[in-house]
Every structure is written in C-alpha cells, then in structure tokens.
Design an enzyme around this catalytic site. Structure first.
Site, PDB file in Angstrom:
ATOM      1  N   LYS A 146       0.845  -1.192   0.000  1.00 46.14           N
ATOM      2  CA  LYS A 146       0.000   0.000   0.000  1.00 46.14           C
ATOM      3  C   LYS A 146       0.884   1.246   0.000  1.00 46.14           C
ATOM      4  O   LYS A 146       1.919   1.281   0.668  1.00 46.14           O
ATOM      5  CB  LYS A 146      -0.900  -0.030   1.243  1.00 46.14           C
ATOM      6  N   SER A 195      -9.997   2.238   2.648  1.00 45.12           N
ATOM      7  CA  SER A 195      -9.020   2.924   1.823  1.00 45.12           C
ATOM      8  C   SER A 195      -8.050   1.994   1.105  1.00 45.12           C
ATOM      9  O   SER A 195      -7.444   2.399   0.121  1.00 45.12           O
ATOM     10  CB  SER A 195      -8.211   3.876   2.707  1.00 45.12           C
ATOM     11  N   SER A 243     -10.526   0.006   6.903  1.00 46.69           N
ATOM     12  CA  SER A 243      -9.863   0.128   5.598  1.00 46.69           C
ATOM     13  C   SER A 243      -9.201  -1.139   5.077  1.00 46.69           C
ATOM     14  O   SER A 243      -8.792  -1.177   3.922  1.00 46.69           O
ATOM     15  CB  SER A 243      -8.811   1.242   5.643  1.00 46.69           C
TER      16      SER A 243
END
EC number: 6.3.5.7
Lengths: 503, 491
Positions: free
Chosen positions: B76, B154, B178
């Site tokens: 990420k 997210s 998330s």
C-alpha cells in the site's frame, strides 16, 4: 538538611504619580536538559554543530516517523524535581501543542499540559544575609525545543536549522511569588545554581540554554496580601508576559520598564491589556508581540504516538539516593563546619567546582583563612585573568601547601602572597619553591636582636622620638624587616623592638 | 493455472518443492499487473527490485527458507519504502521517496518477500471507496454489468490487486475498516490485528491511536502466514506491544468446538438489507455446525461508535497532517511576489490536499479548538472508553469471538456516492469502527455472493492479542462457506 532561618524581603514599591504600587511576578523558565540525545530521537544535542547536521528523520518530521521517549531526559526532570523539593508524578503524559511555524517540523510541539512529570515544589531565594523569598514552584514539564529560523542570509529566502529541534526542555513554572526585579533576577540565579549543582541544565544563558518568560502585573499595597489570603487572582492586576529573556540584567530592566508602563496606564485611568510582549534591550522597552485575542489556539490533545509515562517509585528513590548536596545545605555546612561568614559561604558555594576546591583547601586547615585565600587571592586573580576555577594554575593542593607554610610560621603572609604569584606563574611544590628561593621567615630571636641593636645604635634621634611617641616604633620594625630581606617574622621583631626601646 | 493465481501457501510449497522459481512467479505477477492496468491498483511498479529480490529468494530456497521466501506482494502506498515513491496517494507528497524502510516492509523483505510495487488507496487512507486518491479510482475486478465498481477503501488498490491475482498478497492499513471493508467488497480475506501488534513506524499516519497495518490475502491461511511476518515488537514505535508473536498458521486447527461466538444485537441496524441479515444468520449456523455455541450478546454503546470515530480520527489527522507544509519535502506551491510563510502554507495545503482530506483536517481542527474540545473530543474519548468496556464485559463473560456483517452492502458503483452527503460514505464503516476504537483484532472473511453476484463478507472480532484464535475461527468459517468464486476477467 540544615535549615536556614530567614525573613521575607519587603516588596519593591514604585511610587506612581498618584499612588504607590507593588509588583507581582511569576516566571516560566525554559531550561535545556543536559543530555547527549534529544527528547524523542537519538540525534545529538551538541551545540554549535553545522546547521542541520544533528537532525534525525524524527526531528524533521518525515512521514511515518514516531517519537520514543529518552529515559535519561525523564531522569533529569525527576532529578530536578527532587532538587526543588517537588512532588514527582509517577503518572504523566505528553500532549501535542499545535501551531504552524517553519522551525516546528511536526506542526506541533510535544509537551505536557495536562499531566506534568513534576508537581509543586519550592525554591529559597536569598537576597541578603537572613533575608530570603520562598518561591513556590507550580510544576515542571518536559517538552521539545523548536529549531531556528534564519531570515538574514538571503534577501528573498528564509532558512531553517533543525539542530535544536526536539532537544529536551524543562519548563519550570513558578507561582506569582516574586515581588521585584531584583528578586526575579535572584530567583533565576538561584534556579540556575541548583540546576548546575544537579547537572540537569548547564545554565548557559548566552546559548539560550536557560531562558525566562516573565509575567508582570502591578497592584496597590495590600492587594497581594488579599490574594495570598484567598488565592483569588482577582485581587491582582492584569498581567503581561515578557517572552524569551536570556540575561539577568535584561530581566530586571524589562520588569522595571513593564511595571512603570502598566502604572502609567492605570494612573491615566486606562486598562492593562493581557498580552505577550518582547523586551528590546537596545531601546530599553517592552513591545507588544500579540494580544490575548491574537493568541494561538494550540488545540492541545494527548499525543497518541506516546503512551502515558508511568515511572516506578523505586526508580525515583534510586535517583533520590544519588542526589548531590544542594546549595542551601552546602552553604549551611560551610558556615557550621568551617566558620565562614554568610557572605563568604555564598561566594564559595556559588559554583560546585569552586566549593569543592575550597573544601579540599580547607580540609584539616583553618577554614576562615582558607576562605580568605580562596576568595581574595585565588578568585580575585582568576577574575582578573578571566579564568574559571577549572582553569586555575594553582591547584587546591598547592594553595593548601602555601597555607601550611603560613600556619607553621615558616613564611609570613607577605611572603605567602609572593609565593602564590610564583606558583601561579611557574608552578611547583610550595615548600620546595620557598626553600629554593630562601623564603624563610627568621624567627631566630638572636639574629633579630642583632639587627634591632644595629638599627637602634645607628638612629639615636629616632630612638628619642619613639620613646616619646611609641607609635613610631613601627619605623624600627620596618627597618629591621628591610634589613633582613623581609625574612624576619614581624611578630618577633615587634616584640624585640618594644623590649629594646623600653616601651 | 498461472503462477500468479496461487495462494501464498500454495506458492510456498511449489517453491519449496522446486516446481516453481521465485523469478518465474514474479514474472507471472508482473505480467498480470501489466494486463491489470485498467484496475489502476498498482500506482508505482518496482520490477527491478522485484526481480532482484526474487533472484535472491531463489538462492535461499530449501527447508530453512524464511516464511515468505519468494512471495510477490503489493505494498500500500501508505508504507514508506526506501527509494521508492511513497506518497499516501496524495499530491502533497508528490515525488517523495523516503530514505528509510517502514518496519513492516523491512520485516516482510526480511522474511523473503518480493515487492512488486505500490498500491492505490484513498488519499491518506481517508475514504471507503478509493475515490479520493490522487492517482484516480482503483477499480474492483468484480463487475456485474457495465458499471465499474469500487473495490472499497481505503486499501482499495490492495484489495483489487489480490482479488485479481496481480499479486499473492498485499499490505493494507485499517483505521476504521480500511482493510476489512475492501476485503469484503472484493471477496478476499483481510485482518486488522490488535492495536500494537504491528509496528506503525514508517507508515504514514492518519489517526495514530487507531491505525494498524495488516495483511490482505486470498485465504485465511495466507493471512496467518503474512501476519506472522509483519508482527512483532518494535522499539521505534512506543505503542508497539512487547509480546511474543505466536505461530498463527499452526493455530489453524479447524477445531472450534465449545467456543462461544457472540452475536451482538446492536449490529442489527434499521434498514439492513435482508441479504446481509441472511448472510449473518448463515455464518452463525456454519460456526454452530462446527461445534461452537452461539450466544446473543449486547454491546450497548455501538450506536455512538461512528460519531465518536468521526471526531477522534479527524482530530488526530488534523495534527498528524500538519507536517505537510511545503517546508521540507513534498509539494510546495509556487508563490507570488510578496507572499509570506502563511501564504505558502495555505497555497501548498490547498493544492496538495484533496477535498476529503481538507474536510477531515477542518473537522479535526474544529473539534480540538478552544471551547469545543470538551463537547467533542473529550466526549468522544469517553464514548470510546465505554465501547471498549462493552467488549471487555462480553469477553469477560466467556465470549471467544464476535460475528457481525463486515459491510452494510456489497460493492457500489464508482461515482455513485459522488453527490451524496459525506456521512453516507462514512456509514460504510458502521460495523468496523468499533473494533478500531476498542483496539481489537478483526477479520473479514468472504462468505457468499449476493443476488447480483458480488461478494459479501462477514467480520469476526477477537479478544485482544488473540489473532491466533480469531484466525482459527475465520478458517472454520472460510471452510464452511466454501467461497471459491473469482471475478470474471474483463480487464
């Protein structure tokens, strides 16, 4: 510990055009913690390094960087708290104080608003023998220092040096217990002395390692006593805070100016506006920096990157067990053990290394004489040359050796001063130097008698005068000492001259 | 079957047996990533690093190879990776290449993992649909008609990449859901560990007291393997727990007989789609069939969780994001004649932060400001303590894990919420934020497809530090559900 008995000083009174006024002063001292590493990063704290060379990723707030508390800095704060007879809070916590400034990379300062590491304590500030102010300490908290913005290197750009960013500070907050500019300066001096004794701050004000924010207000006589009785600040005047003072002299000047400014406003029927002011030493005045309305909203909240700081009583006890003797106790001991005066004890205990020097000179010797020599000869000479005690060319052992020669009557006080000069310049063992230079006081009365007889025989007129006026015998003493090259013991000469002249 | 479609466990075995090389596996992933460009999951590719790490992994193959030797992962964009762009999907960090490696990625590489590149996400992890990214939307590989769907957020890029077999696993971070919500939207497994299990050092902070990194994988076993490699005490993170890391994979015994599973009545929300409710009931039955005892429980303060979360998270974020000021790194606005430092801050932050980030910074600044602090921030902290106590009480009553829906719906269309009230979007987190507020571990497990053919997941919440037990429950649920559906390749 020995208790010093003292009386509180009278508050300073300033006569206004209409009334008398008194001052009320509280202080926030920012003391840089003596530590090799910063409060939350491993970066060095060395002063004077190349700009931005002592900066870690944490200090310059790189994304994802996290603070980790430096245990040594916590111990230093605890040590300071113990030195100020303060309550140590086993539970404390760090908060973020949020504001934007280029020398504050995180956009917040990590401080301790809600739960400081140290609670209430006290400092005894002596102003004259037997006169002292007991100043209450409200709290001490740990916080990060900011960096330094530099605006004068380029016409269009500003620069930032982060070397100082994240260095540990102790903010030592007093109650409004100080009542005049001299007291305020004496308080800073006393605090500085204690911190230096403790080794928790080097007290270097020039480098900004000790700075003061001074809160000043004025009130009418009697108001302060009403405040004391009720602890209601309503009895006191509106205060202004003078920021970032790093000189004792400027602190006094600023307070004096600020008090007179406030008095003038009040006597004109105006109101003092609570605000932050800066002192301009060139113009000798304080100027408004920002008013209460313009004050930042710092949006304090607990720093979620740091768990509350919980320390063990045992750990505090260990620190307490390693505490050095502090100035008040040392002074009392010097007075009791060495018989030195209050004034001399103050001079001798002002600095830890000077006190230690004195003690090694005084050990096993006459304390008062040791004090006289250390203060008058050694300190006087060091001051003249601009040297510190650490740089003294005459060691405690050497000075002690000189005092031993005086005590045994081998040299006179006058010779000892000469010997001190020789040791100062050339070094060496005092006894050996004295012997090598023939600096030996003549106490052989036979030799002195011969010299006295010769002088008397050669000066019949003087003899007659002296017999009429015994005070003139001193002339014979002087002549004898001169004739013996300064080696005759003056006490012995006195005695023999008096006898021979039949006085 | 292409190598990139393997699970971590499957690839590990194939590598160990010599049926596959790490370089071939990495090449397969790089090819899939290339083909997967329309998903906009990977935003920075690191093929050179990947191949170098793969070659090194091939040199280490054998019985004592580390846990993730040769396993290609996506990272990420919130994780700082040394020398590789790491910008939290924000323009304000444009061009930022850290000089340091986050603890999590360092641990993964230390365990032999291969980094394929950086993954799309919502800007600063603020969002539930990956639509706030400066890189543009990540796209869900699942699709039932012409509409492109959100992979959730997210960690939307991570979810899309794993679901589409572009990588074998990915790192995610979870502040309010998330990891778990995008995992549910894409039919994969995602676990948010107990707060303090995984180091936050080197992970761009959103809300420090809530942020936790975790793995996003194709199976529960893979999650166990990857979590083991990510976890552990880090002296550089003061909130990291000094606890031993259990062997999570060894804990997957499949035996949950006699375990008590709590079903919290407060999670049965008004207007909950029947499909979600049915899924929840079915999940409970599966666990019951495996020998667990199903218990109705109450978590009375649940309804206050979302408002408390949307005070605490923005408050911390407003402070955490203050460092992005244009002074030291990242974006700095072009200044006009006579502009001062305040102009620089204002222009830099106005240009660098997207709308959602600006909104949360403003909310956070507001709730911390003088006069509002007690009414908002302090009250939210008290609510948080009550929510944590709710969980403490049921665990003290002997509950081993709690079963809830993971999301209130399956994946929605990209752009569909564009004109909605931001609070509508925040409702996506309704089942997940309590877990962050209480610092507990939570895992999302894919269980079934809904009537439209989109994956739906259930969430299991565990006791603090009991990721091992939690993963075992998830493993049982996964086996019973037998979810094997894969998105049909349209990209």
């Amino acid at each position: 510990m020995l208790d010093l008995t003292y009386e509180a000083p009278k508050p300073k009174v300033i006569a206004g055009a209409k009334h008398d006024w008194e001052l009320v002063i509280g202080m926030e001292i920012h003391a840089q913690v003596s530590s090799n590493a910063k409060l939350f990063s491993g970066a060095s704290t060395a002063f004077g390094a190349e700009p931005n060379s002592n900066v870690s990723f944490v200090d310059c707030a790189m994304p994802g960087m996290l603070p980790v508390i430096n245990e040594f800095c916590v111990a230093q704060a605890v040590r300071t708290g113990l030195g100020l007879k303060a309550r140590i809070n086993l539970f404390s916590a760090f908060d973020r104080k949020n504001y934007f400034y280029p020398d504050l990379p995180q956009g917040y300062q990590i401080s301790q608003l809600y739960h400081p590491i140290v609670g209430e304590g006290e400092v005894l500030v002596e102003l004259a023998p037997g006169i002292a102010r007991l100043v209450r300490i409200e709290r001490i908290h740990l916080e990060q220092d900011a960096g330094k913005s530099i605006h004068d290197m380029d016409p269009n750009l500003s620069f930032v040096d982060f070397n100082r960013t994240g260095v540990a500070l102790m903010e030592i907050v007093s109650r409004p217990d100080l009542r005049g500019p001299e007291e305020a300066a004496a308080y800073v001096a006393k605090l500085r002395q204690i911190l230096r004794y403790l080794g928790t701050c080097d007290g270097n004000m020039q480098n900004g390692n000790l700075r003061a924010d001074v809160n000043v207000s004025v009130c009418r006589p009697g108001d302060y006593e009403r405040y004391q009785a009720t602890q209601d600040f309503g009895h006191l005047g509106t205060r202004c805070e003078i920021k970032n003072m790093n000189s004792m002299r400027f602190i006094q000047q600023a307070i004096d100016y600020e008090a007179r400014r406030q008095i003038a406003i009040l006597e004109d029927g105006g109101k003092v506006v609570q605000e932050t002011r800066l002192y301009d030493p060139d113009r000798g005045e304080t100027r408004s920096m920002r008013s209460k309305e313009e004050a930042h909203d710092y949006r304090y909240f607990p720093d979620p990157d740091l768990l509350p700081l919980e320390i063990e009583q045992d750990w505090v006890d260990d620190i307490a067990a390693s505490m050095p003797e502090l100035p008040d106790a040392k002074k009392a001991r010097f007075m009791a053990d060495y018989g030195v005066t209050d004034y001399d004890a103050n001079v001798l205990t002002a600095e830890l290394d000077a006190a230690a020097f004195f003690e090694s000179v005084a050990a096993g010797r006459d304390g008062k004489q040791a004090a006289n020599w250390v203060i008058n000869e050694l300190f006087g000479r060091l001051n003249k040359q601009g040297l510190t005690i650490a740089e003294t060319p005459v060691t405690a052992a050497q000075l002690g050796g000189i005092l031993d020669l005086i005590a045994s009557g081998e040299i006179s006080g006058k010779m000892a001063k000469d010997l001190f000069e020789i040791i100062w310049t050339d070094g060496g063992d005092p006894a050996e130097v004295a012997a090598a230079r023939g600096m030996k006081q003549v106490t052989d009365t036979g030799a002195i008698e011969v010299a006295v007889d010769e002088i008397i025989a050669a000066n019949p007129a003087q003899v007659e005068k002296a017999k009429a006026n015994p005070k003139l015998a001193g002339w014979f003493v002087g002549q004898v000492i001169k004739a013996t090259g300064g080696k005759a013991n003056p006490a012995a000469v006195n005695e023999i001259v008096a006898k021979k002249l039949g006085l | 079957m292409n190598a990139n479609e393997l699970t971590i466990a499957g690839a590990r075995d194939a590598l160990a047996k010599g049926e596959l090389s790490a370089v071939d596996l990495t090449m397969a992933c790089l090819a899939a990533m290339d083909a997967g460009t329309p998903l906009n999951a990977f935003v920075h590719l690191t093929p050179d690093i990947a191949l170098e790490q793969a070659r090194a992994a091939d040199g280490r193959r054998g019985a004592d190879a580390p846990a993730l030797n040769g396993i290609p992962l996506g990272i990420k964009d919130l994780f700082c990776t040394k020398g590789v762009p790491s910008q939290a999907a924000s323009n304000i960090l444009k061009g930022f290449r850290p000089e340091y490696e986050s603890t999590v990625t360092a641990k993964l590489f230390g365990a032999g993992a291969v980094m394929l590149g950086k993954l799309n996400m919502d800007e600063f992890a603020m969002g539930s649909s990956n639509e706030t990214s400066c890189y543009g939307d990540a796209v869900n590989p699942w699709k039932v008609d012409d509409r492109k769907l959100t992979p959730g957020g997210s960690s939307g890029g991570s979810a899309a990449a794993v679901a589409a077999d572009l990588c074998l696993g990915a790192t995610g971070t979870d502040t309010g859901g998330s990891i778990r919500q995008p995992a549910a939207f894409t039919g994969i497994v995602g676990i948010k560990p107990t707060y303090g299990r995984v180091s936050r050092w080197g992970v761009v902070a959103f809300a420090s007291s809530l942020d936790q990194a975790g793995p996003m994988t194709k199976t529960v076993r893979d999650a166990a393997i990857m979590l083991g490699a990510m976890s552990g005490h880090d002296p550089k993170d003061s909130t990291s727990a000094d606890l031993a890391v259990p062997d999570f994979e060894a804990a997957l015994t499949g035996d949950i007989r006699g375990r008590k599973i709590g079903i919290p009545r407060e999670y049965r929300m008004d207007g909950m789609p029947a499909e979600i409710e049915a899924l929840w009931t079915r999940g409970a039955e599966m666990l019951k069939d495996a020998g667990a005892e199903i218990v109705d429980i109450s978590l009375p303060h649940t309804k206050y969780a979302l408002p408390a979360y949307y005070v605490i998270a923005p408050a911390e974020a407003s402070s955490n994001l203050a460092r992005y000021d244009g002074v030291r790194y990242g974006h700095r606005a072009k200044l006009g004649q006579g502009d001062g430092i305040v102009d620089m801050y204002e222009k830099t932050r106005a240009e660098g932060f997207g709308k959602e980030v600006q909104r949360r910074v403003m909310i956070g600044t507001y709730v911390l400001s003088a006069g509002f602090y007690d009414a908002y921030y302090n009250r939210a902290r008290r609510v948080r303590a009550l929510i944590k106590r709710d969980f403490d009480l049921v665990f003290a009553d002997g509950i081993d894990a709690i079963l809830t829906p993971a999301t209130p719906s399956s994946a929605f269309g990209l752009g569909e919420m564009a004109s909605a009230d931001p609070v509508e979007m925040y409702l996506n987190d309704v089942f997940t934020v309590t877990v962050n507020l209480a610092g507990l571990p939570g895992v999302s497990v894919p269980v079934a497809l809904d009537a439209k053919g989109l994956p739906m997941g259930l969430q299991l919440i565990g006791r603090p530090w009991d990721e091992a037990g939690l993963l075992n429950h998830a493993h049982v649920l996964e086996r019973a559900a037998g979810f094997v559906a894969k998105p049909q390749k349209w990209w």
